[in-house]
Design a protein around this motif. Structure first.
Motif, PDB file in Angstrom:
ATOM      1  N   VAL A 211       0.831  -1.204   0.000  1.00 50.82           N
ATOM      2  CA  VAL A 211       0.000   0.000   0.000  1.00 50.82           C
ATOM      3  C   VAL A 211       0.868   1.256   0.000  1.00 50.82           C
ATOM      4  CG1 VAL A 211      -1.658   1.332   1.357  1.00 50.82           C
ATOM      5  CG2 VAL A 211      -1.962  -1.134   1.082  1.00 50.82           C
ATOM      6  N   LEU A 212       1.898   1.274   0.857  1.00 51.69           N
ATOM      7  CA  LEU A 212       2.791   2.429   0.915  1.00 51.69           C
ATOM      8  C   LEU A 212       3.500   2.648  -0.421  1.00 51.69           C
ATOM      9  CD1 LEU A 212       4.107   4.689   2.533  1.00 51.69           C
ATOM     10  CD2 LEU A 212       5.799   3.034   3.356  1.00 51.69           C
ATOM     11  N   ALA A 213       3.956   1.568  -1.035  1.00 54.68           N
ATOM     12  CA  ALA A 213       4.641   1.681  -2.323  1.00 54.68           C
ATOM     13  C   ALA A 213       3.700   2.197  -3.411  1.00 54.68           C
ATOM     14  CB  ALA A 213       5.222   0.331  -2.727  1.00 54.68           C
ATOM     15  N   THR A 214       2.437   1.756  -3.388  1.00 53.74           N
ATOM     16  CA  THR A 214       1.485   2.227  -4.401  1.00 53.74           C
ATOM     17  C   THR A 214       1.192   3.714  -4.244  1.00 53.74           C
ATOM     18  OG1 THR A 214      -0.435   1.611  -3.051  1.00 53.74           O
ATOM     19  CG2 THR A 214       0.393  -0.032  -4.609  1.00 53.74           C
ATOM     20  N   PHE A 215       1.124   4.188  -3.001  1.00 48.54           N
ATOM     21  CA  PHE A 215       0.864   5.614  -2.797  1.00 48.54           C
ATOM     22  C   PHE A 215       2.037   6.454  -3.288  1.00 48.54           C
ATOM     23  CE2 PHE A 215      -2.657   4.351  -0.118  1.00 48.54           C
ATOM     24  CZ  PHE A 215      -3.547   5.409  -0.263  1.00 48.54           C
ATOM     25  N   ALA A 216       3.245   6.032  -2.967  1.00 47.40           N
ATOM     26  CA  ALA A 216       4.416   6.779  -3.425  1.00 47.40           C
ATOM     27  C   ALA A 216       4.516   6.749  -4.954  1.00 47.40           C
ATOM     28  CB  ALA A 216       5.678   6.202  -2.792  1.00 47.40           C
ATOM     29  N   ALA A 221       3.892   9.229 -10.354  1.00 45.99           N
ATOM     30  CA  ALA A 221       3.348   9.040 -11.698  1.00 45.99           C
ATOM     31  C   ALA A 221       2.406  10.171 -12.088  1.00 45.99           C
ATOM     32  CB  ALA A 221       2.618   7.701 -11.773  1.00 45.99           C
ATOM     33  N   GLY A 222       1.598  10.647 -11.116  1.00 47.59           N
ATOM     34  CA  GLY A 222       0.700  11.755 -11.408  1.00 47.59           C
ATOM     35  C   GLY A 222       1.458  13.024 -11.763  1.00 47.59           C
ATOM     36  N   ASP A 223       2.521  13.313 -11.016  1.00 42.76           N
ATOM     37  CA  ASP A 223       3.337  14.490 -11.333  1.00 42.76           C
ATOM     38  C   ASP A 223       4.118  14.299 -12.629  1.00 42.76           C
ATOM     39  OD1 ASP A 223       2.519  15.921  -9.104  1.00 42.76           O
ATOM     40  OD2 ASP A 223       4.079  15.062  -7.824  1.00 42.76           O
ATOM     41  N   LEU A 224       4.486  13.065 -12.928  1.00 42.04           N
ATOM     42  CA  LEU A 224       5.205  12.795 -14.175  1.00 42.04           C
ATOM     43  C   LEU A 224       4.356  13.153 -15.390  1.00 42.04           C
ATOM     44  CD1 LEU A 224       7.598  11.472 -15.750  1.00 42.04           C
ATOM     45  CD2 LEU A 224       6.345   9.303 -15.550  1.00 42.04           C
ATOM     46  N   THR A 225       3.100  12.728 -15.386  1.00 39.32           N
ATOM     47  CA  THR A 225       2.235  13.012 -16.534  1.00 39.32           C
ATOM     48  C   THR A 225       1.845  14.482 -16.599  1.00 39.32           C
ATOM     49  OG1 THR A 225       0.268  12.410 -15.244  1.00 39.32           O
ATOM     50  CG2 THR A 225       1.311  10.672 -16.553  1.00 39.32           C
ATOM     51  N   ALA A 226       1.580  15.082 -15.435  1.00 38.93           N
ATOM     52  CA  ALA A 226       1.096  16.457 -15.428  1.00 38.93           C
ATOM     53  C   ALA A 226       2.202  17.469 -15.685  1.00 38.93           C
ATOM     54  CB  ALA A 226       0.411  16.762 -14.098  1.00 38.93           C
ATOM     55  N   VAL A 227       3.377  17.234 -15.093  1.00 34.99           N
ATOM     56  CA  VAL A 227       4.452  18.231 -15.150  1.00 34.99           C
ATOM     57  C   VAL A 227       5.498  17.875 -16.200  1.00 34.99           C
ATOM     58  CG1 VAL A 227       6.252  19.401 -13.832  1.00 34.99           C
ATOM     59  CG2 VAL A 227       4.078  18.814 -12.734  1.00 34.99           C
ATOM     60  N   THR A 228       6.097  16.693 -16.055  1.00 35.13           N
ATOM     61  CA  THR A 228       7.194  16.320 -16.958  1.00 35.13           C
ATOM     62  C   THR A 228       6.709  16.127 -18.391  1.00 35.13           C
ATOM     63  OG1 THR A 228       8.327  15.234 -15.111  1.00 35.13           O
ATOM     64  CG2 THR A 228       9.059  14.676 -17.328  1.00 35.13           C
ATOM     65  N   LEU A 229       5.574  15.443 -18.541  1.00 34.68           N
ATOM     66  CA  LEU A 229       5.037  15.199 -19.883  1.00 34.68           C
ATOM     67  C   LEU A 229       4.116  16.320 -20.362  1.00 34.68           C
ATOM     68  CD1 LEU A 229       4.256  11.367 -19.637  1.00 34.68           C
ATOM     69  CD2 LEU A 229       6.337  12.499 -20.434  1.00 34.68           C
ATOM     70  N   HIS A 230       3.901  17.338 -19.514  1.00 33.44           N
ATOM     71  CA  HIS A 230       3.144  18.545 -19.866  1.00 33.44           C
ATOM     72  C   HIS A 230       1.699  18.253 -20.273  1.00 33.44           C
ATOM     73  CE1 HIS A 230       6.981  20.622 -19.716  1.00 33.44           C
ATOM     74  NE2 HIS A 230       7.485  19.759 -20.600  1.00 33.44           N
ATOM     75  N   TYR A 266      -6.066  -0.882  -7.901  1.00 28.15           N
ATOM     76  CA  TYR A 266      -5.616  -0.252  -6.657  1.00 28.15           C
ATOM     77  C   TYR A 266      -4.444   0.694  -6.921  1.00 28.15           C
ATOM     78  CZ  TYR A 266      -4.750   0.091  -1.627  1.00 28.15           C
ATOM     79  OH  TYR A 266      -4.613   0.561  -0.341  1.00 28.15           O
ATOM     80  N   VAL A 267      -3.505   0.257  -7.730  1.00 35.35           N
ATOM     81  CA  VAL A 267      -2.347   1.103  -8.052  1.00 35.35           C
ATOM     82  C   VAL A 267      -2.788   2.366  -8.779  1.00 35.35           C
ATOM     83  CG1 VAL A 267      -0.249   1.239  -9.433  1.00 35.35           C
ATOM     84  CG2 VAL A 267      -0.691  -0.798  -8.063  1.00 35.35           C
ATOM     85  N   LEU A 268      -3.762   2.255  -9.688  1.00 34.63           N
ATOM     86  CA  LEU A 268      -4.179   3.403 -10.484  1.00 34.63           C
ATOM     87  C   LEU A 268      -5.038   4.396  -9.711  1.00 34.63           C
ATOM     88  CD1 LEU A 268      -4.986   1.658 -13.873  1.00 34.63           C
ATOM     89  CD2 LEU A 268      -3.107   3.243 -13.398  1.00 34.63           C
ATOM     90  N   THR A 269      -5.645   3.966  -8.596  1.00 34.96           N
ATOM     91  CA  THR A 269      -6.433   4.923  -7.820  1.00 34.96           C
ATOM     92  C   THR A 269      -5.568   6.048  -7.275  1.00 34.96           C
ATOM     93  OG1 THR A 269      -6.185   3.575  -5.817  1.00 34.96           O
ATOM     94  CG2 THR A 269      -8.190   3.251  -7.131  1.00 34.96           C
ATOM     95  N   ARG A 270      -4.293   5.754  -7.011  1.00 35.06           N
ATOM     96  CA  ARG A 270      -3.447   6.785  -6.431  1.00 35.06           C
ATOM     97  C   ARG A 270      -3.144   7.936  -7.402  1.00 35.06           C
ATOM     98  NH1 ARG A 270      -2.567  10.134  -2.612  1.00 35.06           N
ATOM     99  NH2 ARG A 270      -0.461  10.980  -2.605  1.00 35.06           N
ATOM    100  N   PRO A 271      -2.618   7.689  -8.608  1.00 40.46           N
ATOM    101  CA  PRO A 271      -2.404   8.827  -9.509  1.00 40.46           C
ATOM    102  C   PRO A 271      -3.700   9.522  -9.910  1.00 40.46           C
ATOM    103  CG  PRO A 271      -2.010   6.760 -10.664  1.00 40.46           C
ATOM    104  CD  PRO A 271      -2.137   6.422  -9.213  1.00 40.46           C
TER     105      PRO A 271
END
Length: 326
Positions: A211-216, A221-230, A266-271
């Motif tokens: 669970v901890l690993a999925t949250f991190a 991943a969310g910041d990667l798509t929003a910021v890095t990949l614009h 479960y993994v995708l709920t976090r991003p």
């Protein structure tokens, strides 16, 4: 007569056992129905036979007769300590992921990453200790632990980028490898990743590490798509919302494995939750709606309390059939 002799005398098929059955039939009280006679006879046989078996039972190797198994050799077994997977589970999960992102952003900007991270680590440790301490699934204890994992997991992921300036692509890759390693060790140790088998401390440890690993991972991943990949935050919300439909559709109509589908979603709920929190909370200049991370965190906290109170009171989150501890 000694216990061994009694066990031999009343073992199935012995003359003594047959004669006792005949005596039971002859001595049945007048006025009893056939069912009552059978029940009385079976009850008497069960008492005699079970007493003989208990008397002749051998203790474990290295334990003297009449002694209990030493504490270090007893296996702690608990009830299943995770909730049943229902629609309310996913509602609470998505709400806690978004709340963790919004709370972490608010505290980091108000008090600084180091102070916020230190306090978050202490509260996270307390919530996890409480979850491990209880011997059964307790609704509010479980979701408190999930909420604190959401906050601390976000702080840990953001800290690597903000304080150490590690790119989101690198941190995302690191967390993917870490999550895969946890899954591999968990399966190697327990031969299952099914959350319905979380009924001993070792499996519970693997579960919360996952669970901890999925949250991190989700935060990075969310910041990667929003910021890095614009892509921006709203586009990231749409992306992960579409991706999370894959396990739902594949499980429902294409026969995807239940355990794989669960962890996929479960993994995708976090991003997804993190992108929603950033989109709603961030200012217009950053592509958000400008509500404010603090305000959105409080609204989500209230929603989580309502949902958790409802599912706890209704019992909709309780698993019906605990799995045996392996």
């Amino acid at each position: 007569m000694g216990p061994v002799a009694m066990a031999r005398r009343y073992q199935p098929g012995s003359p003594q056992r047959r004669s006792s059955l005949a005596a039971g039939r002859i001595g049945a009280r007048r006025g009893q129905t056939l069912e009552q006679v059978i029940m009385d006879r079976r009850s008497g046989e069960s008492v005699v036979w079970q007493s003989a078996r208990r008397a002749t039972a051998q203790p474990p190797i290295g334990v003297a007769p009449g002694r209990r198994l030493p504490l270090h050799r007893r296996r702690r077994r608990t009830r299943v300590k995770v909730p049943e997977v229902t629609i309310w589970f996913w509602v609470a999960k998505l709400a806690t992921t978004a709340m963790g992102e919004a709370t972490s952003d608010f505290l980091a900007h108000k008090f600084g990453p180091i102070v916020a991270g230190s306090v978050g680590a202490l509260v996270f440790a307390g919530a996890i200790c409480l979850q491990f301490w209880v011997r059964r699934y307790v609704t509010w204890v479980y979701w408190l632990a999930v909420a604190m994992v959401a906050v601390f997991g976000t702080m840990a992921a953001d800290g690597l980028h903000i304080e150490l300036h590690i790119p989101y692509a690198v941190t995302t890759t690191m967390y993917i490898i870490g999550l895969a390693a946890v899954f591999a060790v968990w399966y190697w140790s327990e031969q299952t990743l099914d959350i319905h088998s979380i009924n001993n401390p070792r499996r519970e440890f693997f579960y919360w590490a996952t669970v901890l690993a999925t949250f991190a991972l989700g935060t990075a991943a969310g910041d990667l798509t929003a910021v890095t990949l614009h892509l921006g935050y709203f586009s990231s919300v749409l992306l992960f919302a579409l991706l999370i439909l894959i396990p739902a559709v594949a499980y429902r109509w294409l026969g995807m494995n239940e355990v794989f589908a669960f962890w996929f979603a479960y993994v995708l709920t976090r991003p997804l939750g993190a992108s929603v929190a950033d989109w709603v909370g961030f200012a217009h200049s950053r592509g958000g709606l400008g509500l404010g991370s603090g305000t959105f965190a409080w609204l989500l906290t209230f929603a989580i309390v309502v949902v958790v109170a409802y599912i706890g009171r209704s019992g909709k989150d309780r698993q019906r059939s605990p799995a045996p501890a392996g």
